[in-house]
Design an enzyme around this catalytic site. Structure first.
Site, short mmCIF file in Angstrom:
data_model
loop_
_atom_site.label_atom_id
_atom_site.label_comp_id
_atom_site.label_asym_id
_atom_site.label_seq_id
_atom_site.Cartn_x
_atom_site.Cartn_y
_atom_site.Cartn_z
N LYS A 37 -19.54 15.96 53.31
CA LYS A 37 -18.71 16.92 53.86
C LYS A 37 -19.08 18.16 53.34
O LYS A 37 -19.39 18.35 51.94
CB LYS A 37 -17.35 16.62 53.24
CG LYS A 37 -16.19 17.58 53.47
CD LYS A 37 -14.59 17.11 52.83
CE LYS A 37 -14.63 17.80 51.51
NZ LYS A 37 -14.18 19.23 51.36
N ASP A 64 -15.43 20.48 57.44
CA ASP A 64 -14.35 20.86 56.78
C ASP A 64 -13.86 22.32 56.67
O ASP A 64 -14.03 23.16 55.69
CB ASP A 64 -14.06 20.36 55.37
CG ASP A 64 -12.57 20.44 54.70
OD1 ASP A 64 -11.91 20.51 55.40
OD2 ASP A 64 -12.56 20.29 53.58
N ASP A 69 -5.54 29.14 64.04
CA ASP A 69 -5.50 30.66 64.44
C ASP A 69 -4.92 30.54 66.02
O ASP A 69 -4.40 29.32 66.19
CB ASP A 69 -6.91 31.07 64.71
CG ASP A 69 -7.10 32.86 64.77
OD1 ASP A 69 -6.20 33.25 65.26
OD2 ASP A 69 -7.96 33.32 63.95
N ILE A 70 -4.96 31.26 66.97
CA ILE A 70 -4.33 31.29 68.15
C ILE A 70 -5.18 30.27 68.87
O ILE A 70 -6.43 29.92 68.50
CB ILE A 70 -4.23 32.61 68.92
CG1 ILE A 70 -5.62 33.35 69.11
CG2 ILE A 70 -3.23 33.41 68.34
CD1 ILE A 70 -5.54 34.53 69.90
N THR A 73 -8.74 31.02 70.19
CA THR A 73 -9.78 31.53 69.09
C THR A 73 -10.06 30.10 68.54
O THR A 73 -11.51 29.76 68.24
CB THR A 73 -9.04 32.19 68.11
OG1 THR A 73 -8.76 33.70 68.52
CG2 THR A 73 -10.04 32.90 66.89
N ARG A 189 -10.51 8.65 42.53
CA ARG A 189 -11.40 8.54 41.26
C ARG A 189 -11.67 7.11 40.99
O ARG A 189 -10.76 6.38 40.76
CB ARG A 189 -10.62 9.29 40.15
CG ARG A 189 -10.57 10.67 40.17
CD ARG A 189 -11.98 11.37 40.00
NE ARG A 189 -12.01 12.88 39.99
CZ ARG A 189 -12.22 13.41 41.30
NH1 ARG A 189 -12.36 12.64 42.27
NH2 ARG A 189 -12.24 14.87 41.06
N GLN A 198 -7.98 17.22 39.73
CA GLN A 198 -7.08 16.25 40.83
C GLN A 198 -6.19 15.58 39.95
O GLN A 198 -6.01 14.60 38.79
CB GLN A 198 -8.03 15.07 41.46
CG GLN A 198 -9.12 15.76 42.34
CD GLN A 198 -8.54 16.16 43.74
OE1 GLN A 198 -7.39 16.24 43.81
NE2 GLN A 198 -9.54 16.39 44.67
N ARG A 219 -16.96 15.26 42.54
CA ARG A 219 -17.65 15.18 41.79
C ARG A 219 -17.94 13.85 41.12
O ARG A 219 -19.14 13.97 40.29
CB ARG A 219 -16.62 15.96 40.39
CG ARG A 219 -16.77 17.48 40.91
CD ARG A 219 -15.70 18.16 40.44
NE ARG A 219 -14.23 17.73 40.97
CZ ARG A 219 -13.06 18.37 40.67
NH1 ARG A 219 -12.93 19.26 39.77
NH2 ARG A 219 -12.16 17.98 41.41
O1 C5P Z 1 -14.73 16.30 43.46
P1 C5P Z 1 -13.57 15.75 43.98
O2 C5P Z 1 -13.71 14.40 44.39
O3 C5P Z 1 -12.13 16.29 43.47
O4 C5P Z 1 -13.43 16.69 45.71
C1 C5P Z 1 -12.64 16.24 46.52
C2 C5P Z 1 -13.07 17.09 47.90
O5 C5P Z 1 -11.85 16.94 48.68
C3 C5P Z 1 -13.09 18.73 47.54
O6 C5P Z 1 -14.07 19.04 48.55
C4 C5P Z 1 -11.74 19.01 47.69
O7 C5P Z 1 -11.87 20.52 48.39
C5 C5P Z 1 -11.23 18.07 49.01
N1 C5P Z 1 -9.86 18.14 48.87
C6 C5P Z 1 -9.16 17.60 47.95
N2 C5P Z 1 -7.89 17.47 48.46
C7 C5P Z 1 -7.25 18.05 49.51
C8 C5P Z 1 -8.12 18.15 50.67
C9 C5P Z 1 -9.27 18.31 50.29
O8 C5P Z 1 -9.63 17.44 46.96
N3 C5P Z 1 -5.94 17.71 49.84
#
Ligand code: C5P
Length: 241
Positions: A37, A64, A69-70, A73, A189, A198, A219
């Site tokens: 992503k 992602d 937008d409209i 676009t 996680r 998170q 992460r």
């Molecule tokens: O590092 P981590 O596992 O928290 O990354 C989660 C990814 O998912 C990040 O790119 C974050 O921007 C994205 N994301 C999120 N929660 C959302 C939508 C997207 O954590 N609701």
């Protein structure tokens, strides 16, 4: 187990503006994850050329960029993005039905024109950073859980393929939108991992059991000393090893 729906449901979030690091992570993880992503941070630093340098033609990119937008676009943005051959592309459902339909039409027609597979086009419902008072302040009708399902239904009714949702929203959206609606789920996680910022997390196994199709994991993989091993351990956990 839902894993059979997807050979490897892991989409690794490469959240960095460092092109070399993004490229080496993507290369190292090519066989270990179901996709990568790239989001706004990377795209605004390196643009389409950077995306090509990292994702190439491998066909497993979740781009992602959350268009809102409209309709005209957004359709143009989607058409331009199709050249990057994303596997998944997204818009904000709150942009409305006409915008989502225009995005879908643009994705399909441009993929046909280029003779390439079209992406799964999915929508963001309510940003998970927003709570009930944030939703009320922008004039949306709560509670958040109901607004999420309302926007997921609208997304499905516009012919889009699915939504991004938090683990706690999986069951309600699956019930409302059916088995073929694609659910892409961040906030994952592995058992015992650091949660970082998170707050509402599920383990990979729990999220797949709840009905996720793809897991967005950043992460815990990208920040691990050995990202390939970390991805392998997560797949093993999903399989119940
Ligand atoms: O590092 P981590 O596992 O928290 O990354 C989660 C990814 O998912 C990040 O790119 C974050 O921007 C994205 N994301 C999120 N929660 C959302 C939508 C997207 O954590 N609701």
């Amino acid at each position: 187990m839902t894993r059979s729906r997807n050979r490897n449901p892991i989409l690794v979030a490469i959240d960095t503006a460092d092109l070399d690091r993004a490229r080496s992570l993507a290369r190292a993880l090519a066989g270990a994850v179901g996709g990568i992503k790239l989001g706004l941070e990377f795209f605004n630093a390196h643009g389409p050329d950077g995306v090509r340098a990292v994702a190439g033609d491998r066909g497993d990119l979740f781009l992602d960029l959350k268009y809102h937008d409209i309709p005209n676009t957004v359709a143009g943005a989607v058409r331009a993005a199709i050249a990057l051959r994303p596997m998944i592309l997204n818009v904000h459902a709150s942009g409305g039905a006409a915008m989502m339909r225009a995005a879908r039409e643009a994705a399909i027609s441009e993929a046909v024109r280029l003779g390439i597979p079209g992406p799964k086009l999915i929508a963001v419902t309510v940003l998970t950073s927003m709570d009930g008072s944030d939703v009320a302040a922008v004039g949306q009708i709560g509670p958040v859980a109901e607004q999420v399902v309302r926007l997921a239904r609208l997304t499905r009714d516009c012919g889009l393929d699915g939504v991004v949702c938090s683990p706690r929203e999986i069951a309600a959206i699956r019930a409302a939108c059916g088995p073929d609606f694609t659910l892409v789920v961040p906030g994952i996680r592995p058992a015992g991992a650091e949660t970082g910022d998170q707050k509402r997390v599920m383990t990979p196994r729990e999220a797949m059991a709840a009905g996720a199709d793809f897991l967005v994991i950043g992460r815990p993989i990208a920040g691990a000393a050995d990202p390939v091993a970390a991805a392998g351990a997560i797949l093993a956990e999903i399989d119940g090893a």
